[in-house]
Design a protein around this motif. Structure first.
Motif, mmCIF file in Angstrom:
data_model
loop_
_atom_site.group_PDB
_atom_site.id
_atom_site.type_symbol
_atom_site.label_atom_id
_atom_site.label_comp_id
_atom_site.label_asym_id
_atom_site.label_seq_id
_atom_site.Cartn_x
_atom_site.Cartn_y
_atom_site.Cartn_z
ATOM 1 N N SER A 85 0.852 -1.185 0.000
ATOM 2 C CA SER A 85 0.000 0.000 0.000
ATOM 3 C C SER A 85 0.885 1.232 0.000
ATOM 4 O O SER A 85 1.998 1.197 0.525
ATOM 5 C CB SER A 85 -0.891 0.041 1.251
ATOM 6 O OG SER A 85 -1.823 -1.000 1.229
ATOM 7 N N VAL A 86 0.386 2.312 -0.580
ATOM 8 C CA VAL A 86 1.105 3.586 -0.523
ATOM 9 C C VAL A 86 1.151 4.000 0.941
ATOM 10 O O VAL A 86 0.120 4.100 1.597
ATOM 11 C CB VAL A 86 0.416 4.661 -1.385
ATOM 12 C CG1 VAL A 86 1.077 6.009 -1.205
ATOM 13 C CG2 VAL A 86 0.409 4.249 -2.854
ATOM 14 N N THR A 87 2.361 4.197 1.465
ATOM 15 C CA THR A 87 2.516 4.525 2.884
ATOM 16 C C THR A 87 2.777 6.006 3.127
ATOM 17 O O THR A 87 2.486 6.509 4.205
ATOM 18 C CB THR A 87 3.675 3.720 3.494
ATOM 19 O OG1 THR A 87 4.868 3.964 2.725
ATOM 20 C CG2 THR A 87 3.369 2.233 3.489
ATOM 21 N N LEU A 88 3.342 6.698 2.133
ATOM 22 C CA LEU A 88 3.700 8.106 2.318
ATOM 23 C C LEU A 88 3.707 8.785 0.964
ATOM 24 O O LEU A 88 4.200 8.229 -0.021
ATOM 25 C CB LEU A 88 5.090 8.213 2.972
ATOM 26 C CG LEU A 88 5.640 9.612 3.208
ATOM 27 C CD1 LEU A 88 4.787 10.378 4.213
ATOM 28 C CD2 LEU A 88 7.084 9.532 3.693
ATOM 29 N N ARG A 89 3.158 10.005 0.928
ATOM 30 C CA ARG A 89 3.166 10.836 -0.283
ATOM 31 C C ARG A 89 3.847 12.154 0.045
ATOM 32 O O ARG A 89 3.504 12.795 1.018
ATOM 33 C CB ARG A 89 1.742 11.106 -0.762
ATOM 34 C CG ARG A 89 1.026 9.899 -1.279
ATOM 35 C CD ARG A 89 -0.467 10.127 -1.501
ATOM 36 N NE ARG A 89 -0.879 11.467 -1.808
ATOM 37 C CZ ARG A 89 -1.375 11.867 -2.988
ATOM 38 N NH1 ARG A 89 -1.516 11.009 -3.960
ATOM 39 N NH2 ARG A 89 -1.750 13.111 -3.169
ATOM 40 N N MET A 132 5.655 8.770 -4.163
ATOM 41 C CA MET A 132 4.715 7.874 -3.487
ATOM 42 C C MET A 132 5.458 6.610 -3.043
ATOM 43 O O MET A 132 5.763 5.742 -3.851
ATOM 44 C CB MET A 132 3.550 7.527 -4.422
ATOM 45 C CG MET A 132 2.727 8.754 -4.772
ATOM 46 S SD MET A 132 1.464 8.462 -6.031
ATOM 47 C CE MET A 132 0.428 7.272 -5.221
ATOM 48 N N ASP A 175 -3.884 7.682 -3.317
ATOM 49 C CA ASP A 175 -3.745 8.318 -2.016
ATOM 50 C C ASP A 175 -2.987 7.372 -1.085
ATOM 51 O O ASP A 175 -2.687 6.241 -1.451
ATOM 52 C CB ASP A 175 -5.126 8.613 -1.414
ATOM 53 C CG ASP A 175 -5.879 9.665 -2.198
ATOM 54 O OD1 ASP A 175 -5.242 10.630 -2.651
ATOM 55 O OD2 ASP A 175 -7.103 9.519 -2.359
ATOM 56 N N THR A 176 -2.723 7.829 0.139
ATOM 57 C CA THR A 176 -2.155 6.942 1.141
ATOM 58 C C THR A 176 -3.107 5.755 1.315
ATOM 59 O O THR A 176 -4.320 5.933 1.308
ATOM 60 C CB THR A 176 -1.973 7.690 2.484
ATOM 61 O OG1 THR A 176 -1.136 8.833 2.236
ATOM 62 C CG2 THR A 176 -1.320 6.813 3.530
ATOM 63 N N ASN A 177 -2.567 4.581 1.432
ATOM 64 C CA ASN A 177 -3.282 3.300 1.560
ATOM 65 C C ASN A 177 -3.806 2.737 0.246
ATOM 66 O O ASN A 177 -4.414 1.667 0.241
ATOM 67 C CB ASN A 177 -4.427 3.368 2.588
ATOM 68 C CG ASN A 177 -3.900 3.643 3.980
ATOM 69 O OD1 ASN A 177 -2.847 3.134 4.355
ATOM 70 N ND2 ASN A 177 -4.610 4.460 4.729
#
Length: 188
Positions: free
Chosen positions: A111-115, A131, A179-181
């Motif tokens: 999962s995207v953890t930080l942007r 990302m 997005d995050t997650n």
């Protein structure tokens, strides 16, 4: 002798007039046609005299990998050096090529953890639309694009770099999509 208007009155009047003109143009533009992307398919009623070219004029887009999961997600193929943006129905809405860094993520689901909007990459290039989604060999793995629009692969110089570089317009599309997650699936 005629009364003279003070300069502030002139400036106020001109500013109000310019603002009204801009608002009128914006309203007019909002009611106009809006461009949309469309897939054009040949009509079944097309004339029999229409010739089909022997070779396609545009290269075929690689299909979404079979084992890439379900639902809304980002799919990254290590072998194809390609990303797909997949909507909630499982349809790929965009795909593009990328330039991987010197360290690749392992196949799996993340999962995207930080942007982060923009920063200087570990290779010294100013990047944006960063990302992060995993770590491999102690290196953070992230999608990004060069701020100046150039799209070279991250310069390794023997260093371990986890940046996966995209074209500027693809970086903006990925940033808008994920997005995050947001799920990220990495396949071979």
């Amino acid at each position: 002798m005629a009364a003279r208007l003070p300069s502030w009155a002139w400036v106020t009047g001109l500013t109000a007039g310019a603002t009204a003109a801009v608002v009128a143009l914006a309203v007019q533009a909002d009611h106009g046609p809006h461009p949309t992307a469309a897939v054009v398919k040949p009509s079944p009623s097309a004339s029999a005299n229409t010739r089909t070219p022997a070779t396609p004029t545009t290269p075929s887009v690689p299909a979404l990998p079979d084992a890439s999961g379900t639902g809304r997600r980002i799919v990254y193929s290590l072998g194809d050096k390609r990303v797909w943006l997949v909507d909630a129905t499982g349809r790929a809405i965009r795909t593009f090529t990328v330039w991987p860094g010197s360290v690749s993520p392992r196949p799996g689901r993340y999962s995207v953890t930080l942007r982060i909007q923009s920063l200087k990459g570990s290779d010294g290039v100013e990047i944006e639309h960063v990302m992060y989604f995993t770590k491999a060999d102690g290196v953070n793995i992230a999608f990004s694009n060069a701020l100046d629009g150039s799209s070279p692969p991250p310069a390794a110089d023997g260093r371990k770099l986890g940046g996966i570089r995209l074209h500027k317009e693809d970086g903006a599309a990925l940033w808008s999509f994920g997005d995050t997650n947001t799920r990220v699936t990495v396949v071979t």
